[in-house]
Design a protein around this motif. Sequence first.
Motif, PDB file in Angstrom:
ATOM      1  N   ASP A 163      -0.129  -0.846   1.599  1.00  0.00           N
ATOM      2  CA  ASP A 163      -0.600  -1.142   2.965  1.00  0.00           C
ATOM      3  C   ASP A 163      -1.377   0.042   3.528  1.00  0.00           C
ATOM      4  O   ASP A 163      -2.432  -0.137   4.157  1.00  0.00           O
ATOM      5  CB  ASP A 163       0.577  -1.450   3.900  1.00  0.00           C
ATOM      6  CG  ASP A 163       1.259  -2.767   3.619  1.00  0.00           C
ATOM      7  OD1 ASP A 163       0.631  -3.672   3.047  1.00  0.00           O
ATOM      8  OD2 ASP A 163       2.452  -2.887   3.978  1.00  0.00           O
ATOM      9  N   LEU A 164      -0.862   1.258   3.297  1.00  0.00           N
ATOM     10  CA  LEU A 164      -1.542   2.459   3.781  1.00  0.00           C
ATOM     11  C   LEU A 164      -2.917   2.619   3.131  1.00  0.00           C
ATOM     12  O   LEU A 164      -3.882   3.018   3.780  1.00  0.00           O
ATOM     13  CB  LEU A 164      -0.702   3.707   3.488  1.00  0.00           C
ATOM     14  CG  LEU A 164       0.627   3.831   4.222  1.00  0.00           C
ATOM     15  CD1 LEU A 164       1.479   4.929   3.593  1.00  0.00           C
ATOM     16  CD2 LEU A 164       0.425   4.086   5.703  1.00  0.00           C
ATOM     17  N   MET A 165      -3.002   2.308   1.840  1.00  0.00           N
ATOM     18  CA  MET A 165      -4.242   2.512   1.080  1.00  0.00           C
ATOM     19  C   MET A 165      -5.312   1.462   1.376  1.00  0.00           C
ATOM     20  O   MET A 165      -6.486   1.728   1.181  1.00  0.00           O
ATOM     21  CB  MET A 165      -3.940   2.499  -0.427  1.00  0.00           C
ATOM     22  CG  MET A 165      -3.120   3.688  -0.881  1.00  0.00           C
ATOM     23  SD  MET A 165      -2.602   3.577  -2.603  1.00  0.00           S
ATOM     24  CE  MET A 165      -4.157   3.465  -3.451  1.00  0.00           C
ATOM     25  N   THR A 166      -4.912   0.296   1.841  1.00  0.00           N
ATOM     26  CA  THR A 166      -5.854  -0.818   1.958  1.00  0.00           C
ATOM     27  C   THR A 166      -6.152  -1.256   3.389  1.00  0.00           C
ATOM     28  O   THR A 166      -6.749  -2.310   3.595  1.00  0.00           O
ATOM     29  CB  THR A 166      -5.342  -2.035   1.159  1.00  0.00           C
ATOM     30  OG1 THR A 166      -4.070  -2.442   1.694  1.00  0.00           O
ATOM     31  CG2 THR A 166      -5.223  -1.717  -0.321  1.00  0.00           C
TER      32      THR A 166
ATOM     33  N   THR B 143       2.754   1.917  -5.918  1.00  0.00           N
ATOM     34  CA  THR B 143       2.053   1.602  -4.675  1.00  0.00           C
ATOM     35  C   THR B 143       2.744   0.462  -3.924  1.00  0.00           C
ATOM     36  O   THR B 143       2.533   0.308  -2.727  1.00  0.00           O
ATOM     37  CB  THR B 143       0.576   1.254  -4.928  1.00  0.00           C
ATOM     38  OG1 THR B 143       0.498   0.182  -5.855  1.00  0.00           O
ATOM     39  CG2 THR B 143      -0.178   2.471  -5.448  1.00  0.00           C
ATOM     40  N   SER B 144       3.577  -0.282  -4.602  1.00  0.00           N
ATOM     41  CA  SER B 144       4.334  -1.355  -3.942  1.00  0.00           C
ATOM     42  C   SER B 144       5.578  -0.838  -3.213  1.00  0.00           C
ATOM     43  O   SER B 144       6.225  -1.584  -2.482  1.00  0.00           O
ATOM     44  CB  SER B 144       4.743  -2.411  -4.974  1.00  0.00           C
ATOM     45  OG  SER B 144       5.548  -1.824  -5.990  1.00  0.00           O
ATOM     46  N   ASP B 145       5.906   0.454  -3.370  1.00  0.00           N
ATOM     47  CA  ASP B 145       7.082   1.030  -2.711  1.00  0.00           C
ATOM     48  C   ASP B 145       6.943   1.042  -1.199  1.00  0.00           C
ATOM     49  O   ASP B 145       5.855   1.285  -0.666  1.00  0.00           O
ATOM     50  CB  ASP B 145       7.291   2.491  -3.155  1.00  0.00           C
ATOM     51  CG  ASP B 145       7.768   2.642  -4.584  1.00  0.00           C
ATOM     52  OD1 ASP B 145       8.297   1.667  -5.151  1.00  0.00           O
ATOM     53  OD2 ASP B 145       7.593   3.745  -5.134  1.00  0.00           O
ATOM     54  N   SER B 146       8.054   0.833  -0.523  1.00  0.00           N
ATOM     55  CA  SER B 146       8.104   1.006   0.926  1.00  0.00           C
ATOM     56  C   SER B 146       8.016   2.501   1.228  1.00  0.00           C
ATOM     57  O   SER B 146       8.517   3.332   0.463  1.00  0.00           O
ATOM     58  CB  SER B 146       9.419   0.452   1.474  1.00  0.00           C
ATOM     59  OG  SER B 146       9.622   0.885   2.804  1.00  0.00           O
ATOM     60  N   ILE B 147       7.437   2.835   2.367  1.00  0.00           N
ATOM     61  CA  ILE B 147       7.347   4.242   2.748  1.00  0.00           C
ATOM     62  C   ILE B 147       8.729   4.837   3.010  1.00  0.00           C
ATOM     63  O   ILE B 147       8.902   6.049   2.959  1.00  0.00           O
ATOM     64  CB  ILE B 147       6.411   4.468   3.957  1.00  0.00           C
ATOM     65  CG1 ILE B 147       6.944   3.789   5.217  1.00  0.00           C
ATOM     66  CG2 ILE B 147       4.998   4.015   3.617  1.00  0.00           C
ATOM     67  CD1 ILE B 147       6.185   4.156   6.484  1.00  0.00           C
ATOM     68  N   THR B 148       9.715   3.991   3.247  1.00  0.00           N
ATOM     69  CA  THR B 148      11.069   4.484   3.503  1.00  0.00           C
ATOM     70  C   THR B 148      11.647   5.195   2.281  1.00  0.00           C
ATOM     71  O   THR B 148      12.579   5.991   2.415  1.00  0.00           O
ATOM     72  CB  THR B 148      12.021   3.351   3.914  1.00  0.00           C
ATOM     73  OG1 THR B 148      12.065   2.375   2.862  1.00  0.00           O
ATOM     74  CG2 THR B 148      11.568   2.693   5.204  1.00  0.00           C
TER      75      THR B 148
ATOM     76  N   ALA C 283      -3.236   6.552   8.446  1.00  0.00           N
ATOM     77  CA  ALA C 283      -2.601   6.064   7.212  1.00  0.00           C
ATOM     78  C   ALA C 283      -2.855   7.028   6.056  1.00  0.00           C
ATOM     79  O   ALA C 283      -1.963   7.274   5.232  1.00  0.00           O
ATOM     80  CB  ALA C 283      -3.119   4.669   6.871  1.00  0.00           C
ATOM     81  N   PHE C 284      -4.044   7.603   6.007  1.00  0.00           N
ATOM     82  CA  PHE C 284      -4.351   8.547   4.930  1.00  0.00           C
ATOM     83  C   PHE C 284      -3.605   9.867   5.124  1.00  0.00           C
ATOM     84  O   PHE C 284      -3.304  10.563   4.154  1.00  0.00           O
ATOM     85  CB  PHE C 284      -5.862   8.739   4.798  1.00  0.00           C
ATOM     86  CG  PHE C 284      -6.508   7.544   4.160  1.00  0.00           C
ATOM     87  CD1 PHE C 284      -6.557   7.417   2.783  1.00  0.00           C
ATOM     88  CD2 PHE C 284      -7.032   6.529   4.940  1.00  0.00           C
ATOM     89  CE1 PHE C 284      -7.115   6.305   2.190  1.00  0.00           C
ATOM     90  CE2 PHE C 284      -7.590   5.404   4.351  1.00  0.00           C
ATOM     91  CZ  PHE C 284      -7.644   5.286   2.973  1.00  0.00           C
TER      92      PHE C 284
END
Length: 192
Positions: A36-39, A14-19, A89-90
């Motif tokens: 960030d997306l999840m929270t 979950t700490s991964d960048s979306i890139t 985000a979801f």
Amino acid sequence: GAILKLEEMGKLKTSDSITKYLPDVPDDKKSMTIDDLMTGRSGLQNFLGKPGDPDPDNFYIDRTEALKRILGSDLLFQPGTEYAHSHAAFGVLAAIVEIVSGDSYAGFLEKHMFGPAGMTKTGHYEDIKAEDEDVAIGYGGKDYTAINSPKNWGKTSWLVLGSGGMVSTVGDLYRWNQAIRQNKVLSPEAAK
């Protein structure tokens, strides 16, 4: 839950960048993480419908169009710096589930979440496993068909995929609650 399941499976963090999972991420969004997306800290706009879309929920767009709209939109704030709920985000999270798992979002949920939980009547609009008389009918201005039922709405659009776009039953929701509490689908840490 699907993202946490993939993390338990060792397929992402979950700490991964979306890139790491999405190509061509614009510079202003490159620091955005899955967390960030999840929270609610992504900075993404809430909804991804556009003026001219015939319907804000059921106008069909695919994953490619959804990601184009989401990643092409202006941020509300720099990722990780503030909080604002984002349905979009979801949608990105659902896309990551598909990309990482190699399965459809619905397929992944069925195999790893709903099936193990014993849920047999939960899915996207096009997957409803119920008789007409067992499906709640909506009221209030939606004019999709003669009967405003999810069974008549067509294929679930990426306008709502990941942030909704599903139907269930009270019994299945009870089974989901029990599966989470009994660690049938996620570890105790992930369930918490």
